[in-house]
Design an enzyme around this catalytic site. Structure first.
Site, PDB file in Angstrom:
ATOM      1  N   ARG A 220       0.828  -1.210   0.000  1.00 19.05           N
ATOM      2  CA  ARG A 220       0.000   0.000   0.000  1.00 19.05           C
ATOM      3  C   ARG A 220       0.856   1.251   0.000  1.00 19.05           C
ATOM      4  NH1 ARG A 220      -3.443  -0.358   4.830  1.00 19.05           N
ATOM      5  NH2 ARG A 220      -2.399  -2.335   5.096  1.00 19.05           N
ATOM      6  N   ALA A 221       0.401   2.296  -0.695  1.00 18.17           N
ATOM      7  CA  ALA A 221       1.043   3.618  -0.683  1.00 18.17           C
ATOM      8  C   ALA A 221       2.547   3.525  -0.952  1.00 18.17           C
ATOM      9  CB  ALA A 221       0.765   4.335   0.640  1.00 18.17           C
ATOM     10  N   ARG A 222       2.882   2.709  -1.927  1.00 20.24           N
ATOM     11  CA  ARG A 222       4.272   2.574  -2.384  1.00 20.24           C
ATOM     12  C   ARG A 222       5.196   1.850  -1.405  1.00 20.24           C
ATOM     13  NH1 ARG A 222       8.991   3.845  -2.622  1.00 20.24           N
ATOM     14  NH2 ARG A 222      10.237   4.029  -4.540  1.00 20.24           N
ATOM     15  N   LEU A 223       4.652   1.392  -0.304  1.00 24.76           N
ATOM     16  CA  LEU A 223       5.509   0.648   0.627  1.00 24.76           C
ATOM     17  C   LEU A 223       5.523  -0.815   0.204  1.00 24.76           C
ATOM     18  CD1 LEU A 223       5.128   2.133   4.199  1.00 24.76           C
ATOM     19  CD2 LEU A 223       6.927   2.435   2.495  1.00 24.76           C
ATOM     20  N   HIS A 224       6.187  -1.039  -0.907  1.00 22.11           N
ATOM     21  CA  HIS A 224       6.247  -2.394  -1.448  1.00 22.11           C
ATOM     22  C   HIS A 224       7.175  -3.257  -0.590  1.00 22.11           C
ATOM     23  CE1 HIS A 224       4.493  -0.145  -4.621  1.00 22.11           C
ATOM     24  NE2 HIS A 224       5.620   0.417  -4.998  1.00 22.11           N
TER      25      HIS A 224
END
Ligand SMILES: Cc1cc2nc3c(=O)[nH]c(=O)nc-3n(C[C@H](O)[C@H](O)[C@H](O)COP(=O)(O)O)c2cc1C
Length: 193
Positions: A170-174
């Site tokens: 989520r939200a680029r927190l891969h």
């Protein structure tokens, strides 16, 4: 993705993710982008299909193609699997490359439909041809033959020394987990996305 949930053997983990993607509807999860490097150091990339997964990743091709020649000069490769919707994952690997045994290539050759075997026999991959008609005539000249595997056609096995598993968060927190192989086996570490 929790690194603790990943298999200790990243090749097994690759197999799991490919099958999960297939189960989720991905038509060709075994397709991978294969990068090689030419003699003058310029990278090259193209798609191939993973046709075997054991202590390495196996694909089949024409040894005299551009990739075959590049691998003869520099037997190292990098590959990427992109497993998009809905699993949203990527697997990268880098490794050394060897030809599989002639017996392994023969076994795989015999699993291919006769028409594909004739096409592979007639096509000298990556050479310039005058027209499609010339290629089709070369295939037609083989009639209904069941050609033996040409010596220039066979498999390569990439034996990875590093592999990376990426999953969309989520939200680029891969999530990214990299495995590196040393004399004692595989070690994994979480990487910043
Ligand atoms: C999805 C997909 C799968 C492919 N699989 C293979 C393959 O397994 N082996 C192969 O030689 N070429 C395969 N190709 C064709 C290669 O991408 C490439 O055009 C060909 O191997 C010649 O590459 P080269 O001139 O760099 O050697 C595939 C292409 C696509 C789009």
């Amino acid at each position: 993705m929790d690194p603790a949930d990943l298999d200790d053997d990243p090749l097994c983990q690759l197999g799991r993710w490919v099958e999960e993607a297939r189960g989720a509807g991905e038509e060709l999860p075994e397709a991978m982008c294969l990068a090689t490097v030419s003699g003058d150091g310029i990278p090259d990339a193209r798609m191939v299909l993973m046709r075997g997964l054991d202590h390495g990743v196996v694909f089949f091709t024409d040894y005299e193609s551009a990739k075959g020649r590049e691998l003869a000069l520099n037997p190292c490769a990098a590959s990427v699997f992109h497993l998009p919707h809905p699993v949203r994952r990527q697997v990268r690997l880098r490794g050394t490359v060897d030809r599989v045994t002639p017996e392994e290539s023969d076994r795989y050759w015999m699993t291919r439909p006769a028409a594909s075997r004739r096409s592979a026999t007639a096509s000298h991959q990556s050479t310039v041809i005058e027209s499609r008609a010339v290629l089709e005539a070369a295939v037609a000249s083989l009639g209904d033959a069941e050609p033996a595997r040409p010596a220039r056609w066979g498999g390569f096995r990439i034996t990875p020394f590093t592999m990376e598993f990426w999953e969309e968060g989520r939200a680029r927190l891969h999530d990214r987990v990299r495995f590196d192989r040393d004399a004692e086996g595989w070690r994994s570490a979480r990487l910043s996305p």
